[in-house]
Motif scaffolding. Structure first.
Motif, PDB file in Angstrom:
ATOM      1  N   ILE A   1       0.641  -1.157   0.201  1.00 16.56           N
ATOM      2  CA  ILE A   1       0.226  -0.532  -0.060  1.00 16.56           C
ATOM      3  C   ILE A   1       0.681   0.791   0.291  1.00 16.56           C
ATOM      4  O   ILE A   1       1.924   1.451   0.873  1.00 16.56           O
ATOM      5  CB  ILE A   1      -1.034  -0.149   1.331  1.00 16.56           C
ATOM      6  CG1 ILE A   1      -1.877  -1.302   1.077  1.00 16.56           C
ATOM      7  CG2 ILE A   1      -1.619   0.894   1.363  1.00 16.56           C
ATOM      8  CD1 ILE A   1      -2.707  -1.639   2.860  1.00 16.56           C
ATOM      9  N   LEU A   2       1.158   1.582  -0.823  1.00 16.68           N
ATOM     10  CA  LEU A   2       2.081   3.020  -1.601  1.00 16.68           C
ATOM     11  C   LEU A   2       1.186   4.721  -1.878  1.00 16.68           C
ATOM     12  O   LEU A   2       0.949   4.119  -2.360  1.00 16.68           O
ATOM     13  CB  LEU A   2       3.464   2.696  -2.534  1.00 16.68           C
ATOM     14  CG  LEU A   2       4.103   3.477  -2.988  1.00 16.68           C
ATOM     15  CD1 LEU A   2       4.937   2.295  -3.638  1.00 16.68           C
ATOM     16  CD2 LEU A   2       3.353   4.375  -3.780  1.00 16.68           C
ATOM     17  N   THR A   3       1.221   5.097  -1.209  1.00 15.95           N
ATOM     18  CA  THR A   3       1.372   6.611  -2.202  1.00 15.95           C
ATOM     19  C   THR A   3       3.201   7.628  -1.849  1.00 15.95           C
ATOM     20  O   THR A   3       4.152   7.230  -0.989  1.00 15.95           O
ATOM     21  CB  THR A   3       0.521   7.880  -1.232  1.00 15.95           C
ATOM     22  OG1 THR A   3       1.631   8.456   0.502  1.00 15.95           O
ATOM     23  CG2 THR A   3      -0.606   7.118  -0.838  1.00 15.95           C
ATOM     24  N   HIS A   4       3.020   7.751  -3.003  1.00 17.77           N
ATOM     25  CA  HIS A   4       4.274   8.848  -3.934  1.00 17.77           C
ATOM     26  C   HIS A   4       3.394  10.969  -4.559  1.00 17.77           C
ATOM     27  O   HIS A   4       2.904  10.483  -4.996  1.00 17.77           O
ATOM     28  CB  HIS A   4       4.419   7.949  -4.152  1.00 17.77           C
ATOM     29  CG  HIS A   4       6.231   8.331  -4.488  1.00 17.77           C
ATOM     30  ND1 HIS A   4       7.050  10.025  -4.572  1.00 17.77           N
ATOM     31  CD2 HIS A   4       7.682   7.774  -4.070  1.00 17.77           C
ATOM     32  CE1 HIS A   4       8.124   9.989  -4.974  1.00 17.77           C
ATOM     33  NE2 HIS A   4       8.815   8.681  -4.461  1.00 17.77           N
ATOM     34  N   ALA A   5       4.361  10.984  -3.884  1.00 16.91           N
ATOM     35  CA  ALA A   5       4.387  12.673  -4.444  1.00 16.91           C
ATOM     36  C   ALA A   5       5.025  12.980  -5.999  1.00 16.91           C
ATOM     37  O   ALA A   5       6.028  12.231  -5.896  1.00 16.91           O
ATOM     38  CB  ALA A   5       5.015  13.531  -3.435  1.00 16.91           C
ATOM     39  N   SER A   6       3.961  13.653  -6.591  1.00 20.48           N
ATOM     40  CA  SER A   6       5.145  13.728  -7.690  1.00 20.48           C
ATOM     41  C   SER A   6       3.923  15.066  -7.905  1.00 20.48           C
ATOM     42  O   SER A   6       2.938  15.435  -8.342  1.00 20.48           O
ATOM     43  CB  SER A   6       4.685  13.070  -8.589  1.00 20.48           C
ATOM     44  OG  SER A   6       4.478  12.635  -9.991  1.00 20.48           O
ATOM     45  N   THR A   7       4.624  15.241  -9.418  1.00 17.17           N
ATOM     46  CA  THR A   7       3.986  16.049  -9.951  1.00 17.17           C
ATOM     47  C   THR A   7       3.255  15.480 -11.453  1.00 17.17           C
ATOM     48  O   THR A   7       3.099  16.606 -12.414  1.00 17.17           O
ATOM     49  CB  THR A   7       5.499  17.504 -11.021  1.00 17.17           C
ATOM     50  OG1 THR A   7       6.074  16.950 -11.206  1.00 17.17           O
ATOM     51  CG2 THR A   7       6.312  17.920  -9.457  1.00 17.17           C
ATOM     52  N   ASP A   8       3.338  15.031 -11.582  1.00 18.23           N
ATOM     53  CA  ASP A   8       2.687  13.778 -13.011  1.00 18.23           C
ATOM     54  C   ASP A   8       1.271  14.005 -13.365  1.00 18.23           C
ATOM     55  O   ASP A   8       0.175  14.137 -14.003  1.00 18.23           O
ATOM     56  CB  ASP A   8       3.221  12.524 -13.070  1.00 18.23           C
ATOM     57  CG  ASP A   8       4.524  12.610 -13.617  1.00 18.23           C
ATOM     58  OD1 ASP A   8       5.260  13.692 -13.249  1.00 18.23           O
ATOM     59  OD2 ASP A   8       4.636  11.258 -14.597  1.00 18.23           O
ATOM     60  N   THR A   9       0.890  14.231 -11.369  1.00 16.39           N
ATOM     61  CA  THR A   9      -0.834  14.821 -11.072  1.00 16.39           C
ATOM     62  C   THR A   9      -1.563  15.463 -10.984  1.00 16.39           C
ATOM     63  O   THR A   9      -0.879  16.558  -9.632  1.00 16.39           O
ATOM     64  CB  THR A   9      -1.205  13.437 -10.430  1.00 16.39           C
ATOM     65  OG1 THR A   9      -1.439  13.635  -9.655  1.00 16.39           O
ATOM     66  CG2 THR A   9      -1.262  12.051 -11.400  1.00 16.39           C
ATOM     67  N   GLY A  10      -2.125  16.415 -10.570  1.00 19.71           N
ATOM     68  CA  GLY A  10      -3.151  17.625  -9.592  1.00 19.71           C
ATOM     69  C   GLY A  10      -3.039  18.684 -11.137  1.00 19.71           C
ATOM     70  O   GLY A  10      -1.700  18.945 -11.850  1.00 19.71           O
ATOM     71  N   PRO A  11      -2.287  19.668  -9.489  1.00 21.52           N
ATOM     72  CA  PRO A  11      -2.702  21.002 -10.887  1.00 21.52           C
ATOM     73  C   PRO A  11      -1.027  21.600 -10.262  1.00 21.52           C
ATOM     74  O   PRO A  11      -0.850  23.022 -10.608  1.00 21.52           O
ATOM     75  CB  PRO A  11      -3.802  21.934 -10.065  1.00 21.52           C
ATOM     76  CG  PRO A  11      -3.711  21.246  -8.313  1.00 21.52           C
ATOM     77  CD  PRO A  11      -3.644  19.702  -9.010  1.00 21.52           C
ATOM     78  N   ILE A  12      -0.576  21.431  -9.466  1.00 25.51           N
ATOM     79  CA  ILE A  12       0.779  21.375  -8.694  1.00 25.51           C
ATOM     80  C   ILE A  12       1.707  21.631  -9.972  1.00 25.51           C
ATOM     81  O   ILE A  12       2.159  20.752 -11.522  1.00 25.51           O
ATOM     82  CB  ILE A  12       1.785  20.209  -8.474  1.00 25.51           C
ATOM     83  CG1 ILE A  12       2.851  21.080  -7.489  1.00 25.51           C
ATOM     84  CG2 ILE A  12       1.477  19.226  -8.364  1.00 25.51           C
ATOM     85  CD1 ILE A  12       3.191  20.643  -6.215  1.00 25.51           C
ATOM     86  N   LYS A  13       2.473  22.535 -10.773  1.00 21.72           N
ATOM     87  CA  LYS A  13       3.331  23.004 -10.840  1.00 21.72           C
ATOM     88  C   LYS A  13       4.829  22.511 -11.376  1.00 21.72           C
ATOM     89  O   LYS A  13       5.191  22.120  -9.803  1.00 21.72           O
ATOM     90  CB  LYS A  13       3.564  24.064 -12.172  1.00 21.72           C
ATOM     91  CG  LYS A  13       1.807  25.233 -12.318  1.00 21.72           C
ATOM     92  CD  LYS A  13       1.942  26.400 -12.127  1.00 21.72           C
ATOM     93  CE  LYS A  13       1.072  26.788 -12.527  1.00 21.72           C
ATOM     94  NZ  LYS A  13       0.480  28.495 -12.870  1.00 21.72           N
ATOM     95  N   PRO A  14       5.093  22.452 -12.266  1.00 24.34           N
ATOM     96  CA  PRO A  14       6.986  22.174 -12.062  1.00 24.34           C
ATOM     97  C   PRO A  14       7.776  22.738 -10.798  1.00 24.34           C
ATOM     98  O   PRO A  14       8.218  22.294  -9.979  1.00 24.34           O
ATOM     99  CB  PRO A  14       7.688  22.073 -13.588  1.00 24.34           C
ATOM    100  CG  PRO A  14       6.430  21.070 -13.882  1.00 24.34           C
ATOM    101  CD  PRO A  14       5.767  22.234 -13.559  1.00 24.34           C
ATOM    102  N   GLU A  15       7.154  24.049 -11.728  1.00 24.50           N
ATOM    103  CA  GLU A  15       8.220  25.252 -10.546  1.00 24.50           C
ATOM    104  C   GLU A  15       7.906  24.860  -8.604  1.00 24.50           C
ATOM    105  O   GLU A  15       8.566  25.096  -8.207  1.00 24.50           O
ATOM    106  CB  GLU A  15       7.938  26.386 -11.278  1.00 24.50           C
ATOM    107  CG  GLU A  15       6.765  27.091 -11.488  1.00 24.50           C
ATOM    108  CD  GLU A  15       5.966  26.553 -13.223  1.00 24.50           C
ATOM    109  OE1 GLU A  15       4.954  27.212 -13.413  1.00 24.50           O
ATOM    110  OE2 GLU A  15       6.927  25.556 -13.282  1.00 24.50           O
ATOM    111  N   GLU A  16       6.385  24.850  -8.855  1.00 25.66           N
ATOM    112  CA  GLU A  16       6.160  24.778  -7.433  1.00 25.66           C
ATOM    113  C   GLU A  16       6.524  23.405  -6.776  1.00 25.66           C
ATOM    114  O   GLU A  16       7.293  23.730  -5.806  1.00 25.66           O
ATOM    115  CB  GLU A  16       4.221  24.591  -7.909  1.00 25.66           C
ATOM    116  CG  GLU A  16       3.730  26.002  -8.532  1.00 25.66           C
ATOM    117  CD  GLU A  16       2.236  26.047  -7.846  1.00 25.66           C
ATOM    118  OE1 GLU A  16       1.475  26.293  -7.623  1.00 25.66           O
ATOM    119  OE2 GLU A  16       1.952  24.934  -8.671  1.00 25.66           O
TER     120      GLU A  16
END
Length: 310
Positions: free
Chosen positions: A225-240
């Motif tokens: 069972i795993l979660t992980h941060a990523s900028t590949d999903t949702g509204p977060i921009k690479p610079e954020e």
């Protein structure tokens, strides 16, 4: 004879005594202010540096908990400035964890190994698991002294739950712990939880190897069972994402956003459970999404998934 009343201003100590008392008062004021900033609560173990932020305590702050210090809150505020949706992400993370634990129990898995468990809050793994199955057993693992101490206090008297002070970077230490041997039967399926922890392991630590070592110790039918941060999903921009990484790097706990292919690698040797690797709110939601509940796009930042060892 006129009696003159003595006023305070009429009385003067010799100069050396005045200087000594003035110095003591100044020190007392300084100590009072310092103590206020660095006051050690009764729940804080001796020996921890109250001036150094902790990932576990920052997470506790996001969730509205009380087991954090001003230095943790300041780091949390800076992270929220970088990406204001962080508290919503943490709430979505906790909600996914609870759904995944209930899923595991429904599939007959009643043993849980939660690594990077953090500071216990309402609806923790042992509460959810034991509500679904009273004989469920849970071993928590964390290396933060506050998380370990508070977990021990919360779990006192619960013979089916325990906490281990260990680090994910040393899987052998976790698997060899007395608490694991005493509570978990590794010949039977175990649900391994790595929730919001792997993004704090750098590539140089080879987190994929650590997960593989843990996988090899688990019986067929076990779950990841795993979660992980990523900028590949949702509204977060690479610079954020880069700014957020910078905040955690500055507090000594670098956070690494990984791509979908990099996160999928953690499931090598596991069969993905439907719906696969997805944003957290979309993994087997309890009910159909509603605008009132899921109107914040920030909740869709990051990945969640469950895999089964064949």
């Amino acid at each position: 004879m006129t009696v003159r009343s003595m006023r305070t201003a009429d009385f003067r100590l010799p100069l050396p005594f005045e200087r000594t008392i003035s110095s003591l008062c100044s020190n007392a004021r300084a100590m009072s202010w310092s103590d206020k900033l660095m006051e050690r609560p009764t729940w804080a173990p001796q020996g921890i540096d109250l001036s150094v932020p902790s990932v576990s305590r920052i997470y506790d702050y996001y969730l509205g908990g009380s087991h954090n210090f001003e230095v943790d809150r300041e780091a949390g505020r800076r992270a929220i400035e970088a990406f204001p949706g962080l508290p919503k992400i943490m709430q979505a993370n906790r909600a996914f964890m609870r759904r995944a634990v209930r899923y595991a129990v429904d599939r007959g898995v009643t043993q849980f190994l939660d690594i990077g468990s953090g500071i216990p809050t309402f609806g923790n793994v042992h509460e959810v698991a034991q509500a679904a199955h009273p004989r469920a057993r849970v071993v928590y693992v964390d290396h933060d002294p506050v998380a370990v101490a508070h977990s021990r206090a919360v779990l006192a008297g619960d013979e089916r739950a325990a906490i281990v002070s260990a680090d994910l970077r040393s899987p052998h230490d976790i698997l060899a712990a007395d608490e694991v041997a005493g509570l978990l039967d590794l010949d039977r399926p175990v649900a391994l939880l790595l929730v919001a922890v792997l993004h704090f392991m750098q590539d140089g630590d080879d987190p994929w190897k650590a997960v593989a070592q843990l996988r090899e110790a688990l019986a067929p039918g076990s779950l990841l069972i795993l979660t992980h941060a990523s900028t590949d999903t949702g509204p977060i921009k690479p610079e954020e994402g880069e700014e957020l990484e910078g905040v955690y790097r500055n507090v000594g706990s670098p956070l690494l956003m990984r791509s979908r292919p990099e996160v999928e690698r953690f499931f090598d040797g596991f069969e993905m459970v439907e719906p696969g690797l997805v944003p957290m709110p979309t993994w087997r939601p309890d009910a159909a999404p509603t605008a009132a509940v899921d109107d914040d796009p920030a909740m869709y930042v990051g990945f969640a998934g469950v895999g089964r060892k064949p």
